[in-house]
Design a protein around this motif. Structure first.
Motif, PDB file in Angstrom:
ATOM      1  N   ALA A  88       6.493  -7.682   3.844  1.00  0.00           N
ATOM      2  CA  ALA A  88       6.296  -8.849   2.990  1.00  0.00           C
ATOM      3  C   ALA A  88       5.877  -8.419   1.591  1.00  0.00           C
ATOM      4  CB  ALA A  88       5.239  -9.757   3.590  1.00  0.00           C
ATOM      5  N   THR A  89       6.477  -9.015   0.587  1.00  0.00           N
ATOM      6  CA  THR A  89       6.083  -8.750  -0.793  1.00  0.00           C
ATOM      7  C   THR A  89       4.843  -9.560  -1.142  1.00  0.00           C
ATOM      8  OG1 THR A  89       7.442 -10.543  -1.661  1.00  0.00           O
ATOM      9  CG2 THR A  89       8.500  -8.396  -1.404  1.00  0.00           C
ATOM     10  N   LYS A  90       4.191  -9.197  -2.251  1.00  0.00           N
ATOM     11  CA  LYS A  90       3.011  -9.955  -2.680  1.00  0.00           C
ATOM     12  C   LYS A  90       3.381 -11.391  -3.028  1.00  0.00           C
ATOM     13  CE  LYS A  90       1.909  -6.693  -5.488  1.00  0.00           C
ATOM     14  NZ  LYS A  90       1.507  -5.569  -6.245  1.00  0.00           N
TER      15      LYS A  90
ATOM     16  N   TYR B 265       1.738 -14.654  -1.344  1.00  0.00           N
ATOM     17  CA  TYR B 265       1.138 -15.699  -2.165  1.00  0.00           C
ATOM     18  C   TYR B 265       1.664 -17.075  -1.778  1.00  0.00           C
ATOM     19  CZ  TYR B 265       0.068 -18.536  -6.256  1.00  0.00           C
ATOM     20  OH  TYR B 265      -0.370 -19.541  -7.067  1.00  0.00           O
ATOM     21  N   GLN B 266       3.004 -17.180  -1.627  1.00  0.00           N
ATOM     22  CA  GLN B 266       3.584 -18.472  -1.256  1.00  0.00           C
ATOM     23  C   GLN B 266       3.107 -18.924   0.127  1.00  0.00           C
ATOM     24  OE1 GLN B 266       5.216 -20.428  -3.217  1.00  0.00           O
ATOM     25  NE2 GLN B 266       5.471 -19.003  -4.918  1.00  0.00           N
TER      26      GLN B 266
ATOM     27  N   ALA C  98      -3.740  -6.369  -0.643  1.00  0.00           N
ATOM     28  CA  ALA C  98      -2.716  -5.772  -1.500  1.00  0.00           C
ATOM     29  C   ALA C  98      -3.170  -5.745  -2.958  1.00  0.00           C
ATOM     30  CB  ALA C  98      -1.412  -6.560  -1.364  1.00  0.00           C
ATOM     31  N   MET C  99      -3.785  -6.823  -3.408  1.00  0.00           N
ATOM     32  CA  MET C  99      -4.259  -6.872  -4.794  1.00  0.00           C
ATOM     33  C   MET C  99      -5.377  -5.854  -5.018  1.00  0.00           C
ATOM     34  SD  MET C  99      -2.296  -9.137  -6.142  1.00  0.00           S
ATOM     35  CE  MET C  99      -3.062  -9.588  -7.687  1.00  0.00           C
ATOM     36  N   GLN C 100      -6.235  -5.648  -4.011  1.00  0.00           N
ATOM     37  CA  GLN C 100      -7.314  -4.682  -4.129  1.00  0.00           C
ATOM     38  C   GLN C 100      -6.760  -3.258  -4.209  1.00  0.00           C
ATOM     39  OE1 GLN C 100     -10.208  -4.956  -1.011  1.00  0.00           O
ATOM     40  NE2 GLN C 100     -11.478  -3.284  -1.812  1.00  0.00           N
TER      41      GLN C 100
ATOM     42  N   GLY D 111      -3.030 -15.794   7.794  1.00  0.00           N
ATOM     43  CA  GLY D 111      -3.377 -14.402   7.542  1.00  0.00           C
ATOM     44  C   GLY D 111      -2.836 -13.876   6.229  1.00  0.00           C
ATOM     45  N   ALA D 112      -1.935 -14.633   5.607  1.00  0.00           N
ATOM     46  CA  ALA D 112      -1.330 -14.167   4.355  1.00  0.00           C
ATOM     47  C   ALA D 112      -2.360 -14.027   3.248  1.00  0.00           C
ATOM     48  CB  ALA D 112      -0.218 -15.130   3.925  1.00  0.00           C
TER      49      ALA D 112
END
Length: 317
Positions: free
Chosen positions: A97-99, A103-104, A306-308, A298-299
């Motif tokens: 899964a991409t960021k 997010y979505q 991922a952002m961290q 869980g997203a």
């Protein structure tokens, strides 16, 4: 041939007495392994580099679709060749899964109901009554519990008739829960009856109306799937005598659907058999989140991780 069959007929009872399986007795050792064939020809390096380049620029496509894109771009490659390159270069890995997707999904979870009467869906389906032509069933369902609040049979799906179905749903909800404490979302498609000013005026102070995108029935998937159940478990089993007969049988179906029929999406939180919509809507039974909703839940955590990681990489650089 005949003698061999007689021998086999006498041998099987003996094997049965000895407790030996006939399949084990007649088992023959496997034949010698086949000699290896000729070594595979090495992949054309230039064409291989082209495939890898296209795959890198288009990571959302599998090898089958990419093979077509490459051929349309003028590269003479077969699906088999692209598959070989994908396998050799490790491009067949499971999609991550991409960021943006995380997010979505995290935002989507914020809209999903966690209790009854938070989000309703309404739609119209066709029912043919012999001698009376096409009639329409306006259905209203509670998203969280799958409880069928109304199934209103009408000769037209005009704004007043659709509004009447919504009123029936409100009466049913208030009969079981009392006055609605919060304003529910009402999701519909863009049918003319739902766009009409009379309908908009009728629901103005009662719902927060959300319409799906044009030509995307999958966004109303819960009711679309319910209509399939309605047809397969009721309409396709009946030849209605008249509209009143149809109303009575549809009302019996609504009771059966709500009170008796277990719904696979309503899995109890503590395990066990699937629940009915009445168990959840009326008796307030706790249920597990469907798998796809659990993914959305869980997203948010995955997105934060991922952002961290990105922040740590920037600091290290």
């Amino acid at each position: 041939m005949i003698e061999a069959e007689r021998e086999s007929a006498r041998l099987k009872p003996l094997l049965r007495v000895l407790g030996v399986a006939a399949s084990s007795w007649y088992h023959r050792p496997a034949a010698e392994p086949k000699r290896p064939g000729p070594a595979r020809k090495p992949l054309d390096e230039a064409l291989k580099a082209t495939v890898v380049d296209f795959a890198t620029k288009n990571p959302w496509w599998g090898y089958k679709r990419l093979a077509i894109v490459l051929r349309r771009a003028g590269h003479l490659v077969s699906k088999k060749f692209v598959h070989a390159v994908f396998k050799a270069e490790g491009l067949m890995q499971k999609r991550r899964a991409t960021k943006a997707e995380l997010y979505q999904s995290a935002k989507l979870f914020e809209l999903l109901p966690t209790r009854p009467n938070a989000l309703w869906q309404a739609d119209v389906t066709y029912i043919h009554i012999p001698g009376y032509g096409w009639w329409y069933a306006v259905t209203v369902i509670d998203y969280f519990s799958r409880y069928l609040l109304a199934c209103h049979l009408t000769a037209s799906y005009s704004a007043p008739e659709v509004s009447a179905a919504i009123e029936l749903a409100i009466k049913e909800a208030e009969r079981l829960h009392g006055p609605l404490e919060r304003t529910p979302f009402l999701v519909t498609d863009n049918g003319s009856c739902f766009l009409a000013r009379r309908f908009q005026s009728a629901i103005k102070d009662k719902f927060r109306h959300v319409r799906t995108r044009y030509r995307t029935p999958q966004q109303l998937g819960l009711l679309e799937r319910f209509h399939q159940t309605l047809k397969r478990e009721e309409v396709y089993w009946q030849l209605y005598d008249n509209p009143q007969d149809s109303r009575e049988k549809l009302d019996a179906f609504r009771q059966r659907y709500n009170d008796v029929r277990p719904h696979w999406a309503l899995e109890p939180a503590d395990g066990g058999d699937a629940l009915t919509p009445t168990d959840v809507y009326v008796k307030q039974a706790s249920i597990k989140l469907p798998k796809w909703q659990g993914w959305a839940k869980g997203a948010k955590k995955k997105l934060d991780e991922a952002m961290q990681q990105d922040a740590e990489l920037r600091r290290a650089a």
